[in-house]
Enzyme design. Structure first.
Site, mmCIF file in Angstrom:
data_model
loop_
_atom_site.group_PDB
_atom_site.id
_atom_site.type_symbol
_atom_site.label_atom_id
_atom_site.label_comp_id
_atom_site.label_asym_id
_atom_site.label_seq_id
_atom_site.Cartn_x
_atom_site.Cartn_y
_atom_site.Cartn_z
ATOM 1 C CB SER A 57 1.429 51.119 44.960
ATOM 2 O OG SER A 57 1.099 51.959 46.041
ATOM 3 C CE LYS A 60 1.411 55.119 44.292
ATOM 4 N NZ LYS A 60 1.940 54.670 45.578
ATOM 5 C CB SER A 122 5.600 53.283 46.108
ATOM 6 O OG SER A 122 4.300 52.831 45.825
#
Length: 389
Positions: A57, A60, A122
């Protein structure tokens, strides 16, 4: 007529300050770790920082970074509404889809709320919805991610999707590149960085049955535990382990850290806090030059002036181990003479500082004023001078 080739020019700068003999020791179970001091450019710690890793993640950060840049440029508004396509919802809901913002099919969501869903929660669903809203399709958005990675100097990274979901190795990065991404976001879009990355929790969606609002906390392990912590992003997959790219600022000194490959959620918290605290406590910043202060001069080619003054673009400091003594050496390095025209504020040289056994610390120097290109007779004279020099 043969032109004079550009060459590296080095001039000495005399600075009398305490300095270090050797870096203070540190150890971490993280497979990959990296810590840099942005005030000096000093790399305080590096462990396999150039080894390719899956970002999970932490990818991101690039999705948010692209959105921030478009908002800053006026190409995207925080109030713009994005629709959750049923196909996107179908793919990114349920336990098997990982972290979620709990979006609903057909829902209209603002860019601002999607960014909260990406940065604070997230949300894999939020990342894909925003990517589709900006670029039409997620693959098209991934192409934007790779263009931006190239622009900011992420030389060993590739993005295949917007949320870091495992994709058989298409998406990869390094600790060094993640730190570069964090630096670009912090320096290029500081207001949006502060607005989104410091939020401790966010509420979106409702529970099934009870219809109660769903509030989720920010997983950033530094928030509330390290003074000045204000970003950035955690990541976890079975393949990647537990990772984190974080930043904190204390007394005008900003550090960026990356850890990856840790074994558990709690270990990520412990190691992240320990790593960042070590960076602030085991190292000190010694001021060198204040913002706008003259540092030296650079020679100019084909300009109305033969030299241009070099100044510090921000407060510059050298990072040294706490309590150390000794001497430091500094030099101005640039490829020159620098060809006119030169804009005021243009980065045309670097200050390279050496302190004992620690790696050199490189800081930018900028032109104090503009230098216009010389007129016709000035160019003729400069060409004759270079011919006989």
């Amino acid at each position: 007529m043969k032109r004079k080739a550009l060459f590296s020019i080095i001039s000495s700068v005399s600075i009398a300050l305490p300095a270090a003999a050797a870096a203070p020791p540190f150890d971490t179970p993280a497979r990959v770790a990296y810590l840099i001091d942005l005030s000096s450019g000093a790399v305080l710690y590096a462990k396999d920082a150039g080894v390719r890793i899956p970002p999970a993640s932490m990818a991101k950060m690039m999705t948010a970074h692209i959105a921030f840049h478009r908002i800053k440029a006026g190409k995207l508004k925080l109030s713009q509404m994005c629709q959750v396509r049923p196909e996107t919802w179908q793919q990114w809901h349920g336990p098997a889809a990982g972290s979620t913002m709990f979006l609903s099919p057909g829902e209209q969501v603002s860019v601002e709320n999607l960014l909260h869903g990406i940065v604070t929660l997230s949300g894999n669903d939020a990342s894909v919805v925003l990517a589709e809203c900006i670029a039409g399709t997620e693959p098209a958005f991934a192409a934007l991610m790779n263009e931006e990675a190239k622009r900011i100097g992420m030389t060993n990274s590739n993005f295949g999707n917007s949320n870091g979901w495992p994709d058989e190795g298409v998406t990869f990065t390094t600790a060094h590149d993640l730190a570069r991404l964090a630096e670009a976001t912090i320096l290029e879009t500081p207001d949006l960085y502060k607005k989104f990355y410091t939020q401790e929790s966010f509420t979106w969606g409702r529970t099934m049955g009870g219809n109660q609002p769903i509030t989720q906390g920010n997983r950033n392990p530094l928030l509330g535990k390290v003074a000045g912590a204000d970003g950035l992003k955690t990541g976890h997959t079975q393949e990647a382990g537990y990772g984190f790219t974080g930043s904190a600022e204390q007394n005008g000194r900003r550090l960026i850290m990356v850890v990856a490959g840790l074994g558990s959620y709690n270990q990520r918290i412990d190691e992240s806090v320990k790593f960042m605290n070590w960076g602030f406590r085991a190292w000190n910043a010694q001021p060198l030059f204040a913002k706008g202060e003259k540092v030296g001069r650079a020679k100019v080619q084909m300009g109305g002036e033969t030299e241009v003054q070099l100044v510090a673009p921000r407060d510059l400091a050298v990072t040294v181990p706490a309590g150390s003594v000794g001497t430091i050496r500094a030099k101005i390095v640039y490829q020159g003479p620098v060809k006119a025209p030169i804009k005021a504020g243009q980065h045309i040289a670097d200050l390279v500082v050496t302190t004992g056994d620690t790696p050199p610390q490189t800081m930018p120097l900028i032109a104090a004023s503009a230098v216009e290109e010389a007129g016709f007779f000035g160019r003729i004279w400069a060409a004759l001078a270079s011919l006989f020099s």
